[in-house]
Write a protein that holds these residues in place. Structure first.
Motif, mmCIF file in Angstrom:
data_model
loop_
_atom_site.group_PDB
_atom_site.id
_atom_site.type_symbol
_atom_site.label_atom_id
_atom_site.label_comp_id
_atom_site.label_asym_id
_atom_site.label_seq_id
_atom_site.Cartn_x
_atom_site.Cartn_y
_atom_site.Cartn_z
ATOM 1 N N LEU A 1 53.478 83.469 36.094
ATOM 2 C CA LEU A 1 54.591 84.069 36.827
ATOM 3 C C LEU A 1 54.218 84.292 38.294
ATOM 4 O O LEU A 1 55.007 84.010 39.197
ATOM 5 C CB LEU A 1 54.975 85.403 36.178
ATOM 6 N N VAL A 2 53.011 84.803 38.543
ATOM 7 C CA VAL A 2 52.549 85.044 39.909
ATOM 8 C C VAL A 2 52.567 83.749 40.719
ATOM 9 O O VAL A 2 53.023 83.712 41.868
ATOM 10 C CB VAL A 2 51.138 85.657 39.895
ATOM 11 N N ALA A 3 52.086 82.655 40.096
ATOM 12 C CA ALA A 3 52.053 81.369 40.796
ATOM 13 C C ALA A 3 53.461 80.820 41.024
ATOM 14 O O ALA A 3 53.783 80.321 42.106
ATOM 15 C CB ALA A 3 51.213 80.375 40.001
ATOM 16 N N THR B 1 52.566 87.996 46.202
ATOM 17 C CA THR B 1 51.441 88.214 47.114
ATOM 18 C C THR B 1 50.968 89.661 47.146
ATOM 19 O O THR B 1 50.015 89.982 47.853
ATOM 20 C CB THR B 1 51.821 87.799 48.548
ATOM 21 N N CYS B 2 51.613 90.554 46.380
ATOM 22 C CA CYS B 2 51.227 91.971 46.381
ATOM 23 C C CYS B 2 51.470 92.539 44.987
ATOM 24 O O CYS B 2 52.572 92.390 44.443
ATOM 25 C CB CYS B 2 52.031 92.741 47.423
ATOM 26 N N LEU B 3 50.442 93.192 44.420
ATOM 27 C CA LEU B 3 50.560 93.733 43.059
ATOM 28 C C LEU B 3 49.850 95.074 42.968
ATOM 29 O O LEU B 3 48.840 95.314 43.638
ATOM 30 C CB LEU B 3 49.920 92.812 42.011
ATOM 31 N N LEU B 4 50.360 95.928 42.109
ATOM 32 C CA LEU B 4 49.679 97.144 41.677
ATOM 33 C C LEU B 4 49.424 96.999 40.181
ATOM 34 O O LEU B 4 50.371 96.912 39.392
ATOM 35 C CB LEU B 4 50.534 98.385 41.947
ATOM 36 N N LEU B 5 48.139 96.951 39.783
ATOM 37 C CA LEU B 5 47.788 96.715 38.386
ATOM 38 C C LEU B 5 46.730 97.710 37.932
ATOM 39 O O LEU B 5 45.848 98.105 38.707
ATOM 40 C CB LEU B 5 47.237 95.295 38.190
ATOM 41 N N ALA B 6 46.803 98.095 36.662
ATOM 42 C CA ALA B 6 45.712 98.847 36.057
ATOM 43 C C ALA B 6 44.533 97.893 35.845
ATOM 44 O O ALA B 6 44.720 96.704 35.580
ATOM 45 C CB ALA B 6 46.157 99.439 34.721
ATOM 46 N N PRO B 7 43.287 98.366 35.966
ATOM 47 C CA PRO B 7 42.133 97.490 35.776
ATOM 48 C C PRO B 7 42.126 96.752 34.440
ATOM 49 O O PRO B 7 41.688 95.605 34.371
ATOM 50 C CB PRO B 7 40.945 98.454 35.891
ATOM 51 N N ALA C 1 42.404 91.083 32.168
ATOM 52 C CA ALA C 1 42.936 90.078 31.247
ATOM 53 C C ALA C 1 43.426 88.828 31.963
ATOM 54 O O ALA C 1 43.768 87.841 31.307
ATOM 55 C CB ALA C 1 44.076 90.681 30.430
ATOM 56 N N LEU C 2 43.473 88.830 33.295
ATOM 57 C CA LEU C 2 43.983 87.674 34.030
ATOM 58 C C LEU C 2 42.940 86.573 34.119
ATOM 59 O O LEU C 2 41.749 86.850 34.274
ATOM 60 C CB LEU C 2 44.408 88.085 35.445
ATOM 61 N N PRO C 3 43.359 85.311 34.055
ATOM 62 C CA PRO C 3 42.433 84.199 34.267
ATOM 63 C C PRO C 3 41.827 84.254 35.665
ATOM 64 O O PRO C 3 42.369 84.886 36.577
ATOM 65 C CB PRO C 3 43.321 82.960 34.104
ATOM 66 N N ALA C 4 40.706 83.566 35.827
ATOM 67 C CA ALA C 4 39.914 83.693 37.044
ATOM 68 C C ALA C 4 40.664 83.287 38.299
ATOM 69 O O ALA C 4 40.406 83.818 39.374
ATOM 70 C CB ALA C 4 38.640 82.859 36.911
ATOM 71 N N ASP C 5 41.581 82.345 38.208
ATOM 72 C CA ASP C 5 42.265 81.847 39.398
ATOM 73 C C ASP C 5 43.703 82.355 39.490
ATOM 74 O O ASP C 5 44.548 81.748 40.144
ATOM 75 C CB ASP C 5 42.269 80.321 39.394
ATOM 76 N N ALA C 6 43.989 83.496 38.856
ATOM 77 C CA ALA C 6 45.385 83.951 38.753
ATOM 78 C C ALA C 6 45.961 84.415 40.079
ATOM 79 O O ALA C 6 47.157 84.268 40.313
ATOM 80 C CB ALA C 6 45.487 85.079 37.728
ATOM 81 N N LEU C 7 45.144 85.000 40.956
ATOM 82 C CA LEU C 7 45.644 85.572 42.200
ATOM 83 C C LEU C 7 45.083 84.791 43.379
ATOM 84 O O LEU C 7 43.868 84.733 43.563
ATOM 85 C CB LEU C 7 45.250 87.048 42.318
ATOM 86 N N PRO C 8 45.930 84.206 44.194
ATOM 87 C CA PRO C 8 45.443 83.398 45.317
ATOM 88 C C PRO C 8 44.764 84.252 46.369
ATOM 89 O O PRO C 8 44.962 85.476 46.433
ATOM 90 C CB PRO C 8 46.724 82.757 45.862
ATOM 91 N N GLU C 9 43.960 83.619 47.205
ATOM 92 C CA GLU C 9 43.339 84.325 48.318
ATOM 93 C C GLU C 9 44.419 84.874 49.238
ATOM 94 O O GLU C 9 45.480 84.281 49.405
ATOM 95 C CB GLU C 9 42.406 83.390 49.090
ATOM 96 N N GLY C 10 44.133 86.027 49.829
ATOM 97 C CA GLY C 10 45.113 86.684 50.693
ATOM 98 C C GLY C 10 46.006 87.664 49.972
ATOM 99 O O GLY C 10 46.783 88.372 50.607
ATOM 100 N N THR C 11 45.901 87.738 48.640
ATOM 101 C CA THR C 11 46.735 88.666 47.867
ATOM 102 C C THR C 11 46.371 90.116 48.184
ATOM 103 O O THR C 11 45.195 90.464 48.300
ATOM 104 C CB THR C 11 46.553 88.407 46.361
#
Length: 638
Positions: A263-265, A270-276, A281-291
């Motif tokens: 969904l993020v991709a 580009t901006c998220l608030l998440l509990a650790p 649980a996210l895959p290693a490449d889930a959030l692009p650089e600059g997020t």
């Protein structure tokens, strides 16, 4: 123990920068509309709106609400599924001057009934399909999807007086001190309590997030949190009060793990608030650089910081609902470090006090007290509970108050706060704040239960879970059934408050003083409704091994529900990842829909060529990215 100079130093450390001038949500939102009416405000699969369009629709609905009597000091329940209609409804309620009560339609019926009975809202905003007439039956409905809100805006939509109700258009003038929303939190007395939060702290919160995160038009903020969780207020204001875009998606696409990463991709978040626990649980490449990545609601491990901070603007935030979402925040995190709580945000004051309300020296544990612009009014219709937690501020101007959080912390040498734990029994599980007393009260009402104790424990797989211990009622002929007790709780509590295990004891262990000895409680026993049946096929044997590893248990029958065994949304994503490594492809949706080894074996797909006999391999070769992914998911170093 403090000299006058030391006392002045620790008090100064708790002073946030001056806050922004208090303003109401409608003022701040309409300012963004005027600044760039054609900027994208909402991006959603069920439609998108620019700021002018959202303002126009919300303004029309606000006038309908006003005609129905809504205004300052009134409360309107918003029971609308995620999407454009939901955001329109919230903005409309705030434009009318009323406060909104967010209603998560996924909550158990008993919980929703308690909230609506407690608040007695003036109106319920909903859709025809989502409406449950048996909830708050005497309260009038307004169906958002049947209102004519789609007419085109005028030639100058940013200046439309129809879209921007002013003082004379409302039942009474709207001021920053009026309530903006009510969020329900767990209650130690056995009943959830509604926190009444005003508009006063919103301007400071928004200015701080804009400055600290560099928010700007074009930033896409994911609306991830449950609407009944105060993180949703951060998501709403961080998007719509900064000129950014609120990204909304259906509930089924917000499952932690690969579905959330997709969904993020897809939507360019580009901006998220998440509990650790969700981030892990996210895959290693889930959030692009600059997020822009804000973590909060629970402790964040050094491994997660090391994994996710490179190339991203990652910060740690802390704050209870009673202080308008965020009270302290760190600067940009980097490296393998334990993130502190940070320092006070503008307009907020933090005090670390002892039991006599005296400031503690640096390095000494103290209880966290908060005051300032973001301080909530108190608990709805609970003057006693309000007086207990919102106390006079001896360090502020006359008449000011501070909120006693129950959290313990210390001042570090660099002037930042370091979290140490709780001063009471409140616990955090997957980022949710839970009062065990509320869960215990519900369990004690189950048939045959004479008493209950609820604690948070680490599972064998390192997952923090809520577990319960119950004793039979006096004179009961039969012992309580754990599965029935969990079902009773599931009908009355949100899923995150339902204990993963219920263990029946003859009596609670007690200390010499007669108190329940929590440390002497035995290891929890996970009970299922099914008779034990061992795995028979190769796929069932593979899944049995995966279940055992993820749940930290060995004896698992193929008909046992993953969730009766202690699984939850976070461990479901781990299960899917481990099954993939073992040669079977499952989605989190498969796990929620089919639950048992036997049924999952029927729907699982082979991972790919060469995966027909995955158990024949004693070693699995991982590349660097795969190793990083596993470290992030498990929160440890491999």
């Amino acid at each position: 123990m403090l000299t006058a100079a030391e006392r002045a130093t620790v008090l100064a450390a708790g002073e946030g920068a001056p806050g922004a001038e208090p303003r109401t949500f409608p003022e701040l939102f309409e300012e963004q509309v005027r600044r760039d009416p054609r900027a994208l405000a909402v991006l959603s699969p069920d439609g998108s709106l620019d700021y002018a369009g959202l303002n126009d629709r919300a303004g029309r609905l606000a006038r309908t609400l006003t005609a129905r009597g809504a205004g300052p000091e009134d409360l309107v329940a918003v029971a609308v599924p995620r999407g454009v209609h939901a955001l329109t409804a919230v903005v409309a309620v705030l434009k009318s001057g009323a406060a909104y009560l967010p209603v998560d339609l996924g909550y158990p019926r008993a919980r929703l009934t308690a909230m609506l009975d407690d608040t007695a809202p003036l109106l319920v905003l909903t859709t025809r399909a989502a409406d449950d007439p048996t909830l708050a039956p005497g309260v009038p409905r307004l169906y958002v999807d049947e209102e004519d809100l789609t007419a085109p805006a005028g030639p100058d939509p940013a200046a439309s007086t129809d879209a921007n109700p002013a003082g004379a258009d409302r039942r009474a003038p709207l001021a920053p001190g009026h309530p903006a929303y009510v969020i329900y939190t767990s209650g130690s007395t056995g009943r959830p309590k509604g926190v009444v939060v005003t508009h006063t702290g919103l301007a400071s919160l928004v200015r701080h997030q804009r400055d600290r995160l560099g928010l700007r038009p074009g930033t896409r903020v994911l609306q991830f949190a449950s609407p009944s969780f105060d993180a949703s207020v951060w998501e709403l204001t961080t998007a719509l009060l900064t000129g950014a875009t609120a990204v909304v998606a259906p509930e089924e696409r917000l499952v932690p793990g690969p579905p959330l990463a997709d969904l993020v991709a897809e939507l360019g978040v580009t901006c998220l608030l998440l509990a650790p626990s969700v981030l892990a649980a996210l895959p290693a490449d889930a959030l692009p650089e600059g997020t822009d990545l804000v973590v909060g609601a629970e402790a964040c491990s050094p491994e997660l910081v090391a994994r996710w901070s490179p190339g991203r603007h990652m910060v740690n935030a802390y704050g209870p609902t009673e202080s308008t979402v965020i009270a302290t925040q760190t600067g940009r995190l980097s490296g393998r470090t334990v993130p502190p709580m940070g320092s006070p945000v503008p307009g907020t004051r933090v005090r670390l006090l002892d039991t006599a309300l005296r400031p503690v020296p640096p390095g000494v544990p103290g209880e966290v007290y908060l005051s300032g612009d973001g301080l909530a009014r108190g608990y709805l219709a609970r003057p006693g509970t309000t007086a207990e937690r919102f106390v006079a501020d001896p360090f502020g101007p006359p008449g000011t108050r501070m909120y006693r959080t129950g959290d313990l912390a210390r001042w570090a040498a660099d002037g930042e706060l370091v979290y140490l734990g709780r001063a009471d029994s409140q616990v955090k599980v997957r980022g949710f704040r839970i009062e065990p007393g509320e869960v215990e009260g519900v369990l004690a009402g189950a048939p045959g239960v004479g008493g209950a104790v609820v604690v948070a424990r680490e599972s064998g797989a390192g997952v923090r879970q809520l577990v319960a211990y119950v004793v039979p009622a006096a004179g009961a002929r039969t012992r309580p059934e754990p599965v029935a007790v969990r079902a009773h709780a599931g009908e009355r509590l949100p899923a995150y408050m339902v204990p993963a295990a219920v263990t029946v004891l003859d009596a609670f262990p007690r200390t010499p003083g007669g108190k329940i000895d929590v440390k002497a409680l035995p290891e929890p026993r996970f009970e299922t409704a099914s008779a034990y049946r061992p795995p028979a096929s190769e796929r069932e044997r593979i899944l049995h091994e995966v279940f055992a590893e993820v749940l930290g248990r060995e004896r698992i029958g193929v008909d046992d529900s993953f969730f009766d065994l202690g699984g939850d949304s976070v461990t479901a994503t781990r299960l899917a990842a481990r099954a993939h490594r073992a040669g079977l492809t499952l989605t989190a949706r498969d796990i929620f829909g089919h639950k048992t080894i036997a049924r999952l074996a029927e729907v699982a797909r082979d991972t790919g060529p060469g995966a027909a006999a995955p158990r024949a391999e004693s070693l699995v070769r991982l590349d660097a990215d795969e190793l990083d992914e596993l470290e992030a998911q498990w929160g440890t170093t491999l």
